[in-house]
Design an enzyme around this catalytic site. Sequence first.
Site, mmCIF file in Angstrom:
data_model
loop_
_atom_site.group_PDB
_atom_site.id
_atom_site.type_symbol
_atom_site.label_atom_id
_atom_site.label_comp_id
_atom_site.label_asym_id
_atom_site.label_seq_id
_atom_site.Cartn_x
_atom_site.Cartn_y
_atom_site.Cartn_z
ATOM 1 N N ASP A 75 -3.494 5.149 -2.265
ATOM 2 C CA ASP A 75 -4.407 6.111 -1.652
ATOM 3 C C ASP A 75 -4.458 7.338 -2.562
ATOM 4 O O ASP A 75 -3.452 8.050 -2.702
ATOM 5 C CB ASP A 75 -3.841 6.466 -0.273
ATOM 6 N N ASN B 109 -9.057 -0.281 8.376
ATOM 7 C CA ASN B 109 -7.796 0.458 8.444
ATOM 8 C C ASN B 109 -7.278 0.408 9.878
ATOM 9 O O ASN B 109 -7.759 1.141 10.735
ATOM 10 C CB ASN B 109 -8.054 1.904 8.000
ATOM 11 N N HIS C 163 -7.906 3.566 -3.411
ATOM 12 C CA HIS C 163 -9.136 3.963 -2.712
ATOM 13 C C HIS C 163 -9.368 5.449 -2.881
ATOM 14 O O HIS C 163 -8.439 6.255 -2.896
ATOM 15 C CB HIS C 163 -9.183 3.518 -1.245
ATOM 16 N N GLU D 129 -13.893 3.905 7.095
ATOM 17 C CA GLU D 129 -12.832 4.640 7.800
ATOM 18 C C GLU D 129 -13.242 4.979 9.234
ATOM 19 O O GLU D 129 -14.395 5.350 9.499
ATOM 20 C CB GLU D 129 -12.490 5.924 7.029
ATOM 21 N N ASP E 173 -6.677 9.841 -2.119
ATOM 22 C CA ASP E 173 -7.443 10.873 -1.410
ATOM 23 C C ASP E 173 -8.832 11.029 -2.061
ATOM 24 O O ASP E 173 -9.568 10.079 -2.181
ATOM 25 C CB ASP E 173 -6.671 12.206 -1.380
ATOM 26 N N GLU F 263 -11.979 8.661 -1.593
ATOM 27 C CA GLU F 263 -12.802 8.932 -0.400
ATOM 28 C C GLU F 263 -13.806 10.061 -0.603
ATOM 29 O O GLU F 263 -13.730 10.811 -1.580
ATOM 30 C CB GLU F 263 -11.890 9.234 0.794
ATOM 31 N N CYS G 47 -6.686 13.943 7.637
ATOM 32 C CA CYS G 47 -6.476 12.532 7.973
ATOM 33 C C CYS G 47 -7.809 11.997 8.506
ATOM 34 O O CYS G 47 -8.555 12.707 9.188
ATOM 35 C CB CYS G 47 -5.390 12.445 9.044
ATOM 36 N N TYR H 65 0.830 -1.206 0.000
ATOM 37 C CA TYR H 65 0.000 0.000 0.000
ATOM 38 C C TYR H 65 0.859 1.248 0.000
ATOM 39 O O TYR H 65 1.836 1.347 0.739
ATOM 40 C CB TYR H 65 -0.848 -0.022 1.276
ATOM 41 N N ARG I 168 -13.953 4.742 -0.132
ATOM 42 C CA ARG I 168 -13.773 4.961 1.313
ATOM 43 C C ARG I 168 -14.806 5.967 1.788
ATOM 44 O O ARG I 168 -14.968 7.022 1.166
ATOM 45 C CB ARG I 168 -12.358 5.483 1.566
ATOM 46 N N ASP J 188 -1.049 15.502 6.119
ATOM 47 C CA ASP J 188 -2.034 14.802 5.290
ATOM 48 C C ASP J 188 -3.305 15.652 5.174
ATOM 49 O O ASP J 188 -4.322 15.363 5.788
ATOM 50 C CB ASP J 188 -2.329 13.459 5.989
HETATM 51 C C1 LIG Z 1 -5.021 5.488 5.504
HETATM 52 C C2 LIG Z 1 -4.650 6.919 5.429
HETATM 53 O O1 LIG Z 1 -5.562 7.568 4.577
HETATM 54 C C3 LIG Z 1 -3.256 7.109 4.801
HETATM 55 O O2 LIG Z 1 -3.050 8.137 4.157
HETATM 56 O O3 LIG Z 1 -2.411 6.262 5.028
HETATM 57 C C4 LIG Z 1 -4.603 7.617 6.817
HETATM 58 C C5 LIG Z 1 -3.774 6.885 7.828
HETATM 59 C C6 LIG Z 1 -3.393 7.614 9.074
HETATM 60 O O4 LIG Z 1 -3.303 8.846 9.092
HETATM 61 O O5 LIG Z 1 -3.106 6.950 10.094
HETATM 62 C C7 LIG Z 1 -6.039 7.846 7.290
HETATM 63 O O6 LIG Z 1 -6.597 6.950 7.931
HETATM 64 O O7 LIG Z 1 -6.609 8.907 6.976
HETATM 65 MG MG LIG Z 2 -4.869 8.901 3.253
#
Ligand SMILES: C[C@](O)(C(=O)O)[C@H](CC(=O)O)C(=O)O
Ligand SMILES: [Mg+2]
Length: 301
Positions: free
Chosen positions: A90, A215, A118, A193, A92, A120, A128, A48, A163, A63
């Site tokens: 990912d 997750n 994925h 999520e 976004d 979202e 995040c 991933y 997501r 993030d």
């Molecule tokens: C899964 C996630 O989207 C990611 O970017 O890895 C994050 C992970 C994290 O910040 O722990 C998320 O859950 O938003």
């Molecule tokens: Mg992410």
Amino acid sequence: MSSSNLKPRSPGALFREALKTEQPLQIIGAINANHALLAKRAGYRAIYLSGGGVAAGSLGLPDLGINTLDDVLTDVRRITDVCDVPLMVDIDTGFGPSAFNIARTIKSLIKFGAAACHIEDQVGAKRCGHRPGKEIVTTREMADRVKAAVDARTDSDFFIVARTDAIAVDGVDAALERALACVEAGADAIFAEASYDLATYQRFTQALNVPVLANITEFGQTPLFSVPELASAGVGMVLYPLSAFRAMNKAAETVYTAIRRDGHQKQVIDMMQTREELYDRIGYHEFESRLDALFQQGKAK
Ligand SMILES: C[C@](O)(C(=O)O)[C@H](CC(=O)O)C(=O)O
Ligand SMILES: [Mg+2]
């Protein structure tokens, strides 16, 4: 053997195969090409690329939807160039805003060798998934995102996960409704999520006829459930997006502090990968002997 059997399987097809072989499928975060090789060596069948990881690791940024498609593709290509374990990415919110942008994202991911992604339902200025203050788009807009992604596939095996961040915003019932709309729009799986208990995962797995992703990121809203616990709730995929990244950062801080403090490496040498180990993991000696062989050929001419 028929000629169709000789056709190499696409990364998407390999991902789907992994999902059949391993239940639930562990998907491990690999922040870069080197970690992808380490994950493969440890036996993972799927890896991933985390959006939070691209942001923090490659860009040194939070993030918050700052990554561009090109930032992500650069890291995707570096990983898929050296590692054949199917990669989930990912993306976004899909690097929208429009269906055209999302289509471009999906086509590029397939070109760059990704197996899955994925997308979202947060607004463009995303956060995040485990932080407060998230905002989400309407169910209709999210279903449109999914439909745009699904329609853009140049390989029908490319695996698209929708997501939903709605559990934390509007509650489980609303999130489930969204998940159903995403499946209707063609999503291959649902990422629930920031689910906070096994009963919630179970509600998703019972209501949906597609795999559900859990997750299991550290220090977030979701307890660190084990694979058997998640299996008991019917979860199909277990994601560890940043586990090795967090450990790697902690190790780097420890080493930087020690060398600055002590003026030598003696206190931290035991936590380092040796030169021999590094060379083994990246096939240094194989590359070198190929180089030597080429060099000899050159000399013979
Ligand atoms: C899964 C996630 O989207 C990611 O970017 O890895 C994050 C992970 C994290 O910040 O722990 C998320 O859950 O938003
Ligand atoms: Mg992410």
